[in-house]
Design a protein around this motif. Sequence first.
Motif, PDB file in Angstrom:
ATOM      1  N   LEU A  29       0.826  -1.205   0.000  1.00 57.19           N
ATOM      2  CA  LEU A  29       0.000   0.000   0.000  1.00 57.19           C
ATOM      3  C   LEU A  29       0.862   1.257   0.000  1.00 57.19           C
ATOM      4  O   LEU A  29       0.424   2.314  -0.422  1.00 57.19           O
ATOM      5  N   SER A  30       2.117   1.127   0.444  1.00 54.28           N
ATOM      6  CA  SER A  30       2.972   2.314   0.519  1.00 54.28           C
ATOM      7  C   SER A  30       3.622   2.672  -0.814  1.00 54.28           C
ATOM      8  O   SER A  30       3.758   3.844  -1.134  1.00 54.28           O
ATOM      9  N   ASP A  31       4.024   1.662  -1.605  1.00 56.98           N
ATOM     10  CA  ASP A  31       4.716   1.987  -2.864  1.00 56.98           C
ATOM     11  C   ASP A  31       4.223   1.207  -4.078  1.00 56.98           C
ATOM     12  O   ASP A  31       4.785   1.334  -5.160  1.00 56.98           O
ATOM     13  N   ALA A  32       3.195   0.378  -3.928  1.00 55.76           N
ATOM     14  CA  ALA A  32       2.604  -0.419  -5.006  1.00 55.76           C
ATOM     15  C   ALA A  32       3.516  -1.528  -5.517  1.00 55.76           C
ATOM     16  O   ALA A  32       3.238  -2.136  -6.545  1.00 55.76           O
ATOM     17  N   GLY A  33       4.609  -1.818  -4.799  1.00 54.52           N
ATOM     18  CA  GLY A  33       5.461  -2.946  -5.179  1.00 54.52           C
ATOM     19  C   GLY A  33       4.710  -4.252  -4.978  1.00 54.52           C
ATOM     20  O   GLY A  33       3.823  -4.364  -4.134  1.00 54.52           O
ATOM     21  N   VAL A  34       5.082  -5.264  -5.763  1.00 52.87           N
ATOM     22  CA  VAL A  34       4.441  -6.570  -5.672  1.00 52.87           C
ATOM     23  C   VAL A  34       5.388  -7.541  -4.954  1.00 52.87           C
ATOM     24  O   VAL A  34       6.606  -7.444  -5.093  1.00 52.87           O
ATOM     25  N   THR A  35       4.802  -8.445  -4.171  1.00 51.15           N
ATOM     26  CA  THR A  35       5.556  -9.498  -3.504  1.00 51.15           C
ATOM     27  C   THR A  35       5.019 -10.837  -3.949  1.00 51.15           C
ATOM     28  O   THR A  35       3.805 -11.050  -3.948  1.00 51.15           O
ATOM     29  N   PHE A  36       5.925 -11.722  -4.324  1.00 54.12           N
ATOM     30  CA  PHE A  36       5.609 -13.124  -4.590  1.00 54.12           C
ATOM     31  C   PHE A  36       6.430 -13.905  -3.577  1.00 54.12           C
ATOM     32  O   PHE A  36       7.654 -14.046  -3.729  1.00 54.12           O
ATOM     33  N   ALA A  37       5.766 -14.413  -2.524  1.00 54.07           N
ATOM     34  CA  ALA A  37       6.510 -15.034  -1.424  1.00 54.07           C
ATOM     35  C   ALA A  37       5.959 -16.397  -1.042  1.00 54.07           C
ATOM     36  O   ALA A  37       4.754 -16.569  -0.879  1.00 54.07           O
ATOM     37  N   SER A  38       6.875 -17.319  -0.875  1.00 56.98           N
ATOM     38  CA  SER A  38       6.553 -18.678  -0.460  1.00 56.98           C
ATOM     39  C   SER A  38       7.378 -19.082   0.762  1.00 56.98           C
ATOM     40  O   SER A  38       7.382 -20.237   1.153  1.00 56.98           O
ATOM     41  N   SER A  39       8.096 -18.115   1.330  1.00 54.15           N
ATOM     42  CA  SER A  39       8.958 -18.351   2.482  1.00 54.15           C
ATOM     43  C   SER A  39       9.084 -17.059   3.286  1.00 54.15           C
ATOM     44  O   SER A  39       8.957 -15.962   2.736  1.00 54.15           O
ATOM     45  N   THR A  40       9.381 -17.202   4.561  1.00 56.49           N
ATOM     46  CA  THR A  40       9.635 -16.034   5.401  1.00 56.49           C
ATOM     47  C   THR A  40      11.130 -15.801   5.605  1.00 56.49           C
ATOM     48  O   THR A  40      11.516 -14.825   6.241  1.00 56.49           O
ATOM     49  N   ALA A  41      11.974 -16.669   5.070  1.00 52.23           N
ATOM     50  CA  ALA A  41      13.411 -16.629   5.360  1.00 52.23           C
ATOM     51  C   ALA A  41      14.116 -15.404   4.776  1.00 52.23           C
ATOM     52  O   ALA A  41      14.711 -14.619   5.499  1.00 52.23           O
ATOM     53  N   SER A  42      14.083 -15.275   3.473  1.00 53.52           N
ATOM     54  CA  SER A  42      14.797 -14.177   2.820  1.00 53.52           C
ATOM     55  C   SER A  42      14.312 -14.067   1.383  1.00 53.52           C
ATOM     56  O   SER A  42      13.645 -14.955   0.866  1.00 53.52           O
ATOM     57  N   GLY A  43      14.685 -12.976   0.749  1.00 57.36           N
ATOM     58  CA  GLY A  43      14.298 -12.769  -0.636  1.00 57.36           C
ATOM     59  C   GLY A  43      15.150 -11.710  -1.280  1.00 57.36           C
ATOM     60  O   GLY A  43      16.172 -11.281  -0.726  1.00 57.36           O
ATOM     61  N   LEU A  44      14.717 -11.295  -2.438  1.00 55.94           N
ATOM     62  CA  LEU A  44      15.421 -10.281  -3.197  1.00 55.94           C
ATOM     63  C   LEU A  44      14.398  -9.268  -3.686  1.00 55.94           C
ATOM     64  O   LEU A  44      13.374  -9.635  -4.255  1.00 55.94           O
ATOM     65  N   CYS A  45      14.683  -8.003  -3.433  1.00 53.24           N
ATOM     66  CA  CYS A  45      13.811  -6.925  -3.895  1.00 53.24           C
ATOM     67  C   CYS A  45      14.398  -6.354  -5.179  1.00 53.24           C
ATOM     68  O   CYS A  45      15.574  -5.966  -5.217  1.00 53.24           O
ATOM     69  N   LEU A  46      13.603  -6.331  -6.234  1.00 52.02           N
ATOM     70  CA  LEU A  46      14.019  -5.787  -7.523  1.00 52.02           C
ATOM     71  C   LEU A  46      13.349  -4.432  -7.708  1.00 52.02           C
ATOM     72  O   LEU A  46      12.180  -4.263  -7.376  1.00 52.02           O
ATOM     73  N   ARG A  47      14.088  -3.484  -8.249  1.00 54.58           N
ATOM     74  CA  ARG A  47      13.542  -2.162  -8.558  1.00 54.58           C
ATOM     75  C   ARG A  47      13.581  -1.984 -10.072  1.00 54.58           C
ATOM     76  O   ARG A  47      14.573  -2.319 -10.718  1.00 54.58           O
ATOM     77  N   PHE A  48      12.486  -1.456 -10.635  1.00 50.04           N
ATOM     78  CA  PHE A  48      12.369  -1.289 -12.075  1.00 50.04           C
ATOM     79  C   PHE A  48      12.447   0.186 -12.473  1.00 50.04           C
ATOM     80  O   PHE A  48      11.905   1.046 -11.776  1.00 50.04           O
TER      81      PHE A  48
END
Length: 133
Positions: A76-95
Amino acid sequence: MTGEASRFAFRFDPLFRPALALIGVRPATAWVDVDRAELVVRFGPWRLRTARRNVVGVAPTGPYRWWRAIGTRVSLSDAGVTFASSTASGLCLRFAEPVPAVLPGSWVRHPGATLTVADPDALARALSAPHGD
């Protein structure tokens, strides 16, 4: 995809696998492909596709709270999308140019995407490698 692609699997926390499977997200339907020209994300019924040159930033993120991450989410803050299947870690991509991903059509676009792949460091290296234009 053009040329030879590298595929990155999503990390699946066992606790969330049954719920994710109900919405069509399973290891066989969730992956990230990167080749010299494109980035393609599939997360069950959702897709994100963009040119590699559109990815202008990558940053490691996590761990996450399950109620704020698991599944498909739009910030809701920046309209970024998350595709998550784990709570451990991930990678945020900026376009550079926001991309469609969650809703059909292209009228809702996202300036970034967070992906909980099994090896976020390898995905970051693949996206940082030279690419074709």
